[in-house]
Write a protein that holds these residues in place. Structure first.
Motif, PDB file in Angstrom:
ATOM      1  N   MET A 298       0.852  -1.184   0.000  1.00 24.29           N
ATOM      2  CA  MET A 298       0.000   0.000   0.000  1.00 24.29           C
ATOM      3  C   MET A 298       0.894   1.243   0.000  1.00 24.29           C
ATOM      4  O   MET A 298       1.869   1.325   0.733  1.00 24.29           O
ATOM      5  CB  MET A 298      -0.900  -0.015   1.229  1.00 24.29           C
ATOM      6  N   THR A 299       0.523   2.226  -0.783  1.00 25.03           N
ATOM      7  CA  THR A 299       1.233   3.501  -0.826  1.00 25.03           C
ATOM      8  C   THR A 299       0.947   4.261   0.465  1.00 25.03           C
ATOM      9  O   THR A 299      -0.215   4.336   0.887  1.00 25.03           O
ATOM     10  CB  THR A 299       0.752   4.338  -2.028  1.00 25.03           C
ATOM     11  N   PRO A 300       1.952   4.829   1.102  1.00 25.54           N
ATOM     12  CA  PRO A 300       1.706   5.584   2.339  1.00 25.54           C
ATOM     13  C   PRO A 300       0.736   6.743   2.117  1.00 25.54           C
ATOM     14  O   PRO A 300       0.708   7.354   1.053  1.00 25.54           O
ATOM     15  CB  PRO A 300       3.090   6.113   2.718  1.00 25.54           C
ATOM     16  N   ILE A 301      -0.034   7.035   3.154  1.00 21.69           N
ATOM     17  CA  ILE A 301      -0.928   8.185   3.183  1.00 21.69           C
ATOM     18  C   ILE A 301      -0.175   9.256   3.964  1.00 21.69           C
ATOM     19  O   ILE A 301       0.157   9.053   5.132  1.00 21.69           O
ATOM     20  CB  ILE A 301      -2.251   7.843   3.884  1.00 21.69           C
ATOM     21  N   ASN A 302       0.125  10.368   3.327  1.00 25.05           N
ATOM     22  CA  ASN A 302       0.887  11.436   3.970  1.00 25.05           C
ATOM     23  C   ASN A 302      -0.036  12.442   4.633  1.00 25.05           C
ATOM     24  O   ASN A 302      -1.161  12.667   4.188  1.00 25.05           O
ATOM     25  CB  ASN A 302       1.759  12.149   2.937  1.00 25.05           C
ATOM     26  N   GLY A 303       0.486  13.057   5.697  1.00 23.89           N
ATOM     27  CA  GLY A 303      -0.257  14.090   6.391  1.00 23.89           C
ATOM     28  C   GLY A 303       0.690  15.108   6.982  1.00 23.89           C
ATOM     29  O   GLY A 303       1.879  14.832   7.167  1.00 23.89           O
ATOM     30  N   SER A 304       0.148  16.291   7.276  1.00 23.47           N
ATOM     31  CA  SER A 304       0.961  17.349   7.858  1.00 23.47           C
ATOM     32  C   SER A 304       0.053  18.409   8.468  1.00 23.47           C
ATOM     33  O   SER A 304      -1.145  18.453   8.197  1.00 23.47           O
ATOM     34  CB  SER A 304       1.856  17.991   6.794  1.00 23.47           C
TER      35      SER A 304
ATOM     36  N   ILE B 222       0.852   7.234   7.155  1.00 22.06           N
ATOM     37  CA  ILE B 222       0.105   6.047   7.574  1.00 22.06           C
ATOM     38  C   ILE B 222       0.431   4.986   6.541  1.00 22.06           C
ATOM     39  O   ILE B 222       0.203   5.191   5.343  1.00 22.06           O
ATOM     40  CB  ILE B 222      -1.405   6.346   7.639  1.00 22.06           C
ATOM     41  N   ILE B 223       0.991   3.857   6.987  1.00 22.21           N
ATOM     42  CA  ILE B 223       1.470   2.851   6.036  1.00 22.21           C
ATOM     43  C   ILE B 223       0.514   1.686   5.829  1.00 22.21           C
ATOM     44  O   ILE B 223       0.718   0.888   4.939  1.00 22.21           O
ATOM     45  CB  ILE B 223       2.859   2.327   6.425  1.00 22.21           C
ATOM     46  N   GLY B 224      -0.534   1.590   6.637  1.00 20.80           N
ATOM     47  CA  GLY B 224      -1.530   0.531   6.468  1.00 20.80           C
ATOM     48  C   GLY B 224      -2.881   1.128   6.161  1.00 20.80           C
ATOM     49  O   GLY B 224      -3.088   2.340   6.241  1.00 20.80           O
ATOM     50  N   ARG B 225      -3.815   0.281   5.806  1.00 18.98           N
ATOM     51  CA  ARG B 225      -5.164   0.762   5.510  1.00 18.98           C
ATOM     52  C   ARG B 225      -5.840   1.244   6.796  1.00 18.98           C
ATOM     53  O   ARG B 225      -5.882   0.507   7.779  1.00 18.98           O
ATOM     54  CB  ARG B 225      -5.989  -0.343   4.867  1.00 18.98           C
ATOM     55  N   PRO B 226      -6.358   2.468   6.807  1.00 13.42           N
ATOM     56  CA  PRO B 226      -7.075   2.963   7.984  1.00 13.42           C
ATOM     57  C   PRO B 226      -8.287   2.089   8.294  1.00 13.42           C
ATOM     58  O   PRO B 226      -8.880   1.477   7.399  1.00 13.42           O
ATOM     59  CB  PRO B 226      -7.525   4.364   7.561  1.00 13.42           C
ATOM     60  N   ARG B 227      -8.648   2.032   9.560  1.00 10.36           N
ATOM     61  CA  ARG B 227      -9.788   1.214   9.987  1.00 10.36           C
ATOM     62  C   ARG B 227     -11.120   1.833   9.582  1.00 10.36           C
ATOM     63  O   ARG B 227     -12.033   1.118   9.203  1.00 10.36           O
ATOM     64  CB  ARG B 227      -9.756   1.029  11.498  1.00 10.36           C
ATOM     65  N   SER B 228     -11.236   3.153   9.703  1.00  8.19           N
ATOM     66  CA  SER B 228     -12.499   3.801   9.350  1.00  8.19           C
ATOM     67  C   SER B 228     -12.308   5.313   9.262  1.00  8.19           C
ATOM     68  O   SER B 228     -11.307   5.854   9.721  1.00  8.19           O
ATOM     69  CB  SER B 228     -13.585   3.494  10.391  1.00  8.19           C
ATOM     70  N   LEU B 229     -13.295   5.960   8.670  1.00 12.69           N
ATOM     71  CA  LEU B 229     -13.380   7.413   8.615  1.00 12.69           C
ATOM     72  C   LEU B 229     -14.786   7.778   9.076  1.00 12.69           C
ATOM     73  O   LEU B 229     -15.771   7.255   8.543  1.00 12.69           O
ATOM     74  CB  LEU B 229     -13.139   7.909   7.182  1.00 12.69           C
ATOM     75  N   SER B 230     -14.869   8.612  10.106  1.00 10.30           N
ATOM     76  CA  SER B 230     -16.159   8.990  10.681  1.00 10.30           C
ATOM     77  C   SER B 230     -16.193  10.477  10.974  1.00 10.30           C
ATOM     78  O   SER B 230     -15.155  11.138  11.028  1.00 10.30           O
ATOM     79  CB  SER B 230     -16.407   8.224  11.986  1.00 10.30           C
ATOM     80  N   TYR B 231     -17.400  10.972  11.201  1.00 11.27           N
ATOM     81  CA  TYR B 231     -17.600  12.365  11.581  1.00 11.27           C
ATOM     82  C   TYR B 231     -18.127  12.415  13.007  1.00 11.27           C
ATOM     83  O   TYR B 231     -19.074  11.709  13.339  1.00 11.27           O
ATOM     84  CB  TYR B 231     -18.641  13.037  10.686  1.00 11.27           C
ATOM     85  N   CYS B 232     -17.548  13.266  13.840  1.00  8.25           N
ATOM     86  CA  CYS B 232     -18.056  13.461  15.193  1.00  8.25           C
ATOM     87  C   CYS B 232     -18.591  14.878  15.315  1.00  8.25           C
ATOM     88  O   CYS B 232     -17.900  15.848  14.981  1.00  8.25           O
ATOM     89  CB  CYS B 232     -16.968  13.214  16.238  1.00  8.25           C
ATOM     90  N   HIS B 233     -19.823  14.989  15.814  1.00  2.90           N
ATOM     91  CA  HIS B 233     -20.499  16.275  15.954  1.00  2.90           C
ATOM     92  C   HIS B 233     -20.574  16.739  17.406  1.00  2.90           C
ATOM     93  O   HIS B 233     -21.279  17.700  17.700  1.00  2.90           O
ATOM     94  CB  HIS B 233     -21.918  16.182  15.381  1.00  2.90           C
ATOM     95  N   CYS B 234     -19.865  16.063  18.329  1.00  2.57           N
ATOM     96  CA  CYS B 234     -19.948  16.454  19.739  1.00  2.57           C
ATOM     97  C   CYS B 234     -19.417  17.879  19.911  1.00  2.57           C
ATOM     98  O   CYS B 234     -18.658  18.391  19.089  1.00  2.57           O
ATOM     99  CB  CYS B 234     -19.201  15.465  20.633  1.00  2.57           C
ATOM    100  N   SER B 235     -19.805  18.500  20.998  1.00  3.03           N
ATOM    101  CA  SER B 235     -19.434  19.902  21.223  1.00  3.03           C
ATOM    102  C   SER B 235     -17.925  20.090  21.288  1.00  3.03           C
ATOM    103  O   SER B 235     -17.396  21.097  20.823  1.00  3.03           O
ATOM    104  CB  SER B 235     -20.092  20.419  22.501  1.00  3.03           C
ATOM    105  N   ARG B 236     -17.204  19.147  21.819  1.00  6.49           N
ATOM    106  CA  ARG B 236     -15.752  19.289  21.961  1.00  6.49           C
ATOM    107  C   ARG B 236     -15.056  19.180  20.607  1.00  6.49           C
ATOM    108  O   ARG B 236     -14.140  19.928  20.313  1.00  6.49           O
ATOM    109  CB  ARG B 236     -15.231  18.288  22.966  1.00  6.49           C
ATOM    110  N   CYS B 237     -15.495  18.252  19.771  1.00  8.54           N
ATOM    111  CA  CYS B 237     -14.917  18.140  18.422  1.00  8.54           C
ATOM    112  C   CYS B 237     -15.240  19.380  17.597  1.00  8.54           C
ATOM    113  O   CYS B 237     -14.398  19.888  16.866  1.00  8.54           O
ATOM    114  CB  CYS B 237     -15.412  16.879  17.722  1.00  8.54           C
ATOM    115  N   ARG B 238     -16.478  19.870  17.733  1.00 10.34           N
ATOM    116  CA  ARG B 238     -16.859  21.072  16.993  1.00 10.34           C
ATOM    117  C   ARG B 238     -16.007  22.268  17.395  1.00 10.34           C
ATOM    118  O   ARG B 238     -15.588  23.058  16.563  1.00 10.34           O
ATOM    119  CB  ARG B 238     -18.335  21.397  17.196  1.00 10.34           C
TER     120      ARG B 238
END
Length: 135
Positions: A1-7, A17-33
């Protein structure tokens, strides 16, 4: 798998990130917002798949007072949210906003939607879980 770069915005903190991520989700809680905007998009990754390439000395962590428990990491130079990269946890969230590449996964869940702003409508058809947790 090609690495996923971030900055962060200023480029001081860089990772891959060198492996497949487990999931992608959205959090709407007040602290995340409060940290990320209307909601936080979080990518769950395994510790063994995460590599910090630079900027360890620039990462700051906000540890909230109880009853809250989620530590929030960000770049101390530009303030960009990074999620919760950790050497202590096997699985942790990375802020999808910090990704430079397509993670190859798509959102599977909207969490804590009872906390979303009244003016924001979720119309994407992704599964929703009520809740108001503010981790």
């Amino acid at each position: 798998m090609t690495p996923i770069n971030g900055s962060c915005l200023c480029g001081a903190v860089r990772f891959e990130i060198i492996g497949r991520p487990r999931s992608l989700s959205y959090c709407h809680c007040s602290r995340c917002r409060k940290q990320a905007g209307v909601f936080a998009a979080v990518l769950m990754v395994r510790r063994e798949d995460f590599r910090l390439l630079s900027g360890a000395d620039e990462i700051r962590r906000y540890t909230p007072e109880p009853p809250w428990k989620h530590v929030r990491a960000f770049c101390g130079r530009c303030g960009s949210p990074l999620g919760e990269p950790s050497d202590e946890h096997e699985l942790f969230p990375i802020a999808a906003s910090s990704l430079d590449d397509d993670p190859g996964v798509r959102p599977v869940l909207h969490m804590n939607v009872e906390s979303k702003p009244a003016w924001y409508e979720i119309t994407d058809g992704v599964k929703q879980i009520a809740g108001t947790y503010g981790g």
